[in-house]
Write an enzyme that holds these catalytic residues in place. Sequence first.
Site, mmCIF file in Angstrom:
data_model
loop_
_atom_site.group_PDB
_atom_site.id
_atom_site.type_symbol
_atom_site.label_atom_id
_atom_site.label_comp_id
_atom_site.label_asym_id
_atom_site.label_seq_id
_atom_site.Cartn_x
_atom_site.Cartn_y
_atom_site.Cartn_z
ATOM 1 C CG HIS A 108 -14.694 -28.298 -25.993
ATOM 2 N ND1 HIS A 108 -15.570 -27.648 -26.827
ATOM 3 C CD2 HIS A 108 -14.922 -27.786 -24.755
ATOM 4 C CE1 HIS A 108 -16.304 -26.785 -26.113
ATOM 5 N NE2 HIS A 108 -15.918 -26.849 -24.853
ATOM 6 C CG ASP B 37 -4.047 -1.333 -42.893
ATOM 7 O OD1 ASP B 37 -3.993 -2.154 -41.961
ATOM 8 O OD2 ASP B 37 -4.398 -1.635 -44.051
ATOM 9 C CD1 TRP C 272 -8.220 -26.350 -20.160
ATOM 10 C CD2 TRP C 272 -6.945 -24.836 -21.205
ATOM 11 N NE1 TRP C 272 -8.210 -25.213 -19.404
ATOM 12 C CE2 TRP C 272 -7.435 -24.271 -20.018
ATOM 13 C CE3 TRP C 272 -6.124 -24.065 -22.018
ATOM 14 C CZ2 TRP C 272 -7.124 -22.967 -19.612
ATOM 15 C CZ3 TRP C 272 -5.819 -22.767 -21.609
ATOM 16 C CH2 TRP C 272 -6.314 -22.232 -20.418
ATOM 17 C CB SER D 78 0.011 -16.132 -34.476
ATOM 18 O OG SER D 78 -1.164 -15.402 -34.680
ATOM 19 C CB SER D 79 -0.799 -14.401 -29.510
ATOM 20 O OG SER D 79 -1.876 -15.246 -29.729
ATOM 21 C CG HIS E 212 -6.246 -16.035 -13.491
ATOM 22 N ND1 HIS E 212 -7.277 -16.889 -13.240
ATOM 23 C CD2 HIS E 212 -6.742 -14.793 -13.376
ATOM 24 C CE1 HIS E 212 -8.352 -16.187 -12.958
ATOM 25 N NE2 HIS E 212 -8.058 -14.921 -13.022
ATOM 26 C CD GLU F 232 -5.374 -17.316 -23.239
ATOM 27 O OE1 GLU F 232 -4.290 -16.742 -23.436
ATOM 28 O OE2 GLU F 232 -6.239 -17.473 -24.111
ATOM 29 C CE1 TYR G 279 -10.232 -11.356 -14.996
ATOM 30 C CE2 TYR G 279 -8.181 -12.451 -14.461
ATOM 31 C CZ TYR G 279 -9.456 -12.085 -14.111
ATOM 32 O OH TYR G 279 -9.970 -12.453 -12.907
ATOM 33 C CB SER H 128 -17.616 -0.099 -22.545
ATOM 34 O OG SER H 128 -17.370 -0.867 -21.405
ATOM 35 C CG HIS I 10 -7.652 -18.457 -8.291
ATOM 36 N ND1 HIS I 10 -7.847 -17.130 -8.505
ATOM 37 C CD2 HIS I 10 -7.840 -19.042 -9.492
ATOM 38 C CE1 HIS I 10 -8.141 -16.920 -9.769
ATOM 39 N NE2 HIS I 10 -8.145 -18.066 -10.388
ATOM 40 C CG HIS I 11 -6.295 -21.610 -11.812
ATOM 41 N ND1 HIS I 11 -7.429 -21.800 -12.562
ATOM 42 C CD2 HIS I 11 -5.993 -20.289 -11.925
ATOM 43 C CE1 HIS I 11 -7.784 -20.650 -13.114
ATOM 44 N NE2 HIS I 11 -6.937 -19.714 -12.739
ATOM 45 C CB THR J 258 -15.174 -7.745 -11.641
ATOM 46 O OG1 THR J 258 -13.826 -8.182 -11.728
ATOM 47 C CG2 THR J 258 -15.979 -8.407 -12.731
ATOM 48 C CE LYS K 81 -13.461 -3.460 -16.718
ATOM 49 N NZ LYS K 81 -13.673 -2.374 -17.680
ATOM 50 N NE ARG L 21 -12.513 -29.301 -15.433
ATOM 51 C CZ ARG L 21 -11.611 -28.328 -15.647
ATOM 52 N NH1 ARG L 21 -10.891 -27.854 -14.656
ATOM 53 N NH2 ARG L 21 -11.453 -27.819 -16.840
#
Lengths: 530, 403
Positions: free
Chosen positions: A81, A110, A146, A173-174, A257, A259, A261, A272, A306-307, A332, A335, A454
């Site tokens: 998931h 293009d 994950w 690909s990315s 991390h 990722e 963002y 925006s 922090h993870h 943040t 924003k 979890r």
Amino acid sequence: MSAATHAQDHGHHDDHAHHPTGLKRWLFTTNHKDIGTLYLWFSLTMFFMGGVMALLLRAELFQPGLQLINPEFFNSLTTVHGLVMVFGAIMPAWVGFANWLIPMQIGAADMAFPRMNNWSFWLVVPAAILLVASFFVPGGAAASGWTLYPPLIIQQGISIDMTILAVHILGASSIMGSINIITTILNLRAPGMTLMKMPLFVWTWLITAYLLIAVMPVLAGAVTMLLTDRHFGTSFFNAAGGGDPTMFMHIFWFFGHPEVYIMILPAFGVVSAIIPAFARKPLFGYASMVYATASIAILSFIVWGHHMFTVGMPAAGNLFFMYATMLIAVPTGVKIFNWIATMWQGSMTFETPMLFSIGFICLFTIGGFSGLVLAITPVDITLHNTYYVVAHFHYVLVSGALFTLFAGAYFWIPKFTGKMYNESLGKLHFWLSVIGFNIAFFPQHFLGLAGMPRRIPDYALQFAEWNMWSTIGAFIFGFSQLLFLYNMIECIRSNRKAADNPWEGADTLEWTHLPSPAPYHSFETAPVVK
Amino acid sequence: MGLDMIRKASRNAALAAAALTASAAAHAAYDVDILPPGSPIAQQIYDLHWAIMWVCVVIFVIVFGAMFYSIFKHRKSVGAKAAHFHENTTVEVIWTVIPFVILIGMAYPATKTVLEMKDTANPDLTIKVTAYQWAWEYDYLQDGVKFNSLLATPRAQIEEWEKKGEAKNPDYLLEVDNPMVVPTGKKVRLLVTSNDVIHGWYVPQLGINQYGIPGFVKDTWFKADKPGTYRGQCSQICGKEHGYMPIVVVAKAPEEYAAWVKEQKAKAPQAAAPAQVAAGSPSTGAVATTAAAPAEDPNRKWTTDELKALGEKVYAANCVACHQATGKGMPPAFPALDGSKVVTGAKGAQVALVLNGKQGTAMASFARLSDSELAAVITYTRTAWGNKAGEVTPAEIKAARKG
């Protein structure tokens, strides 16, 4: 929109009418709009697959005891998931929007590398097939979460190799997609379109693309080390051979991390665009939005620890990562304040895109608050790997990324298809989503505070009530997404013609210089931006 | 016909709803707060959480107040005309600086707690916690007590795939056979490690959540204020039974704790001499995690039936989750034992497999079990179901351990 541009576009359209049709059109297309469409449909498909997995999880968690699925399959579902939603739904959806919008918003014909663009998309498909097919191999799909932490992941069978290969392909690909986006933005802007005149969606994607190029190879390195640990006798993460499982966590989160963002920055760009359009008032602080985005991107590289507050880092490590993480609240906040200042004294209307954007601001702010709570190391230690964290990242990723994807889809579908979606159905989709989402995820804060870990298939009795509500909410949320699917299909097949600019306040090039639907080839002659 | 069905369906729905409300009322666990703290650190965490929550609430009210005021007042349908202001450096500096100052205010008390949490010096008691798939082992380094702690909830309460499970215990999934016992008011230092994969030793009310990482020892500490039972669970996904490795800590007054230690030692007469632990130096280097056998009476003679009876218990606690009560396993990840070539083959191969585990699979090493427990469970698997292989004695296990 001038009649002259119309005529010109039509002329070109006819010249290029010889592109292949049917399946071949999609297989061989190098057109940014076709590829954008492919990405968007692909991500919607993956979104529903990931959603079905989530509902299976929530169904098992409806009450204590094991009723539907066994723990091993439960772990596989949580893992896939996560992977499917991150790599299959959210990221490709943003690439889809990037493909459609970036050339039109900067006045380019293009993408810079159209063939590579085709290849970037068609790589994603086999990767997704590998991920999903891993459910059907002996031993079942990856069941380590994950984050793929060793040594747990080393224990499993061939599905892990499939997952690793999928991650490699997606990474390639990315990276190709990012190179394409950066090159397009830096080289193909129309005359007069200076960097500081670009729409924020383009800015946020430019920064996102750099993040991708920086971190995808890191992830590829991490999973390659897993692969060699599994098959070639290395001991990168095996203490018995001189390695360290903690090193994987450091490497993974150095990717992980930024990722986060990667998934959220394009959302900032979409909001925006939408808030000023529906407030009929320019964005309050364009320059500070650009700087805030860049600051968030830079900070994202120094907060991974922090993870890992429960790993047992030295006090200095815990403190550094706590301070750095708290700092993220500053840009943040800038924003959020900017969007509210944009609404202030505007002349607002509340069509579906605006509703989803406001929903985003509300719920993303709640996710930001819980992020602040989790940034405080001692508090994080008591909440780490509990449902509080699950609630937190669903508030930032579902209401952050997903809600803005919906906002973007409703906002731009008139431009993509030339047809107008059903407004009441859109609003219904919004309200059901917001209500279902909050019933599903708000109680998870309470579960986490009460200490429910979890990734467990079964739980103690004091967690039963909130879990029941969470499952009810998840089903409301999940099923209301069918409304979105219906609305999009119905919109495409309807004959409600959309105006070239159906939104009073939208002022980027795709609205002001192109008809609806946007012609197959747009801006073959670059517009001049004042 | 159609109406009937609808009526029936709605009656069922009403019954279900009534059942839900009744069950909700029964334990009414709509808790919305962190559990009551049981240690000074947990108290600090509790206070920090509320401090940051209040900061969030105040910001929330101000920010959302402004936004919703704007949403109601500045809408086109009430005739609002759009202003055109944008960019204001003063405002932007203010809303950058204020959050920054608030954050510094939060960082100060948090830093104090972080430093205190990390200060494991001068403990009164040191316990080594080793995680296994899926059990905890507690080794009291000074007091010379060592035992395993496993889930005590019967599987019949858990598994409801085919039929409704038995009535669940009040502490369903949060109960163990042997809890960790600690004295109140004493600084207990934990050395947390793991034998297989990463686990998390998580007891929220004591303010502890520490990964056990195979090959490394990490230390942390707590001090239980008052007598009581504190429950927690493994916090890091560790495979199939991750949801089924609870932690129970029982805090007792120091005298009662001393009595408990005595009792434990009486149970295990040949207890190893207490290891010498240098207090205060956190050891975080790599160590080998070879699990020594728990102490027991080596001279006891076991009959085959005694072994089988003990074996069935050990099997139910350690093996049943994967290999199943029927011995049929869940192939291919968790192979069947009934009719297995290993189980019905030579003793030595099976003993070695159980002692060492099998690399690259979920089969962990069970060297943490005692010689007699291992002999018992191996004997049980060799004689249960359709298997007709011979028994294994504790002496054979002991010999295999040395070899």
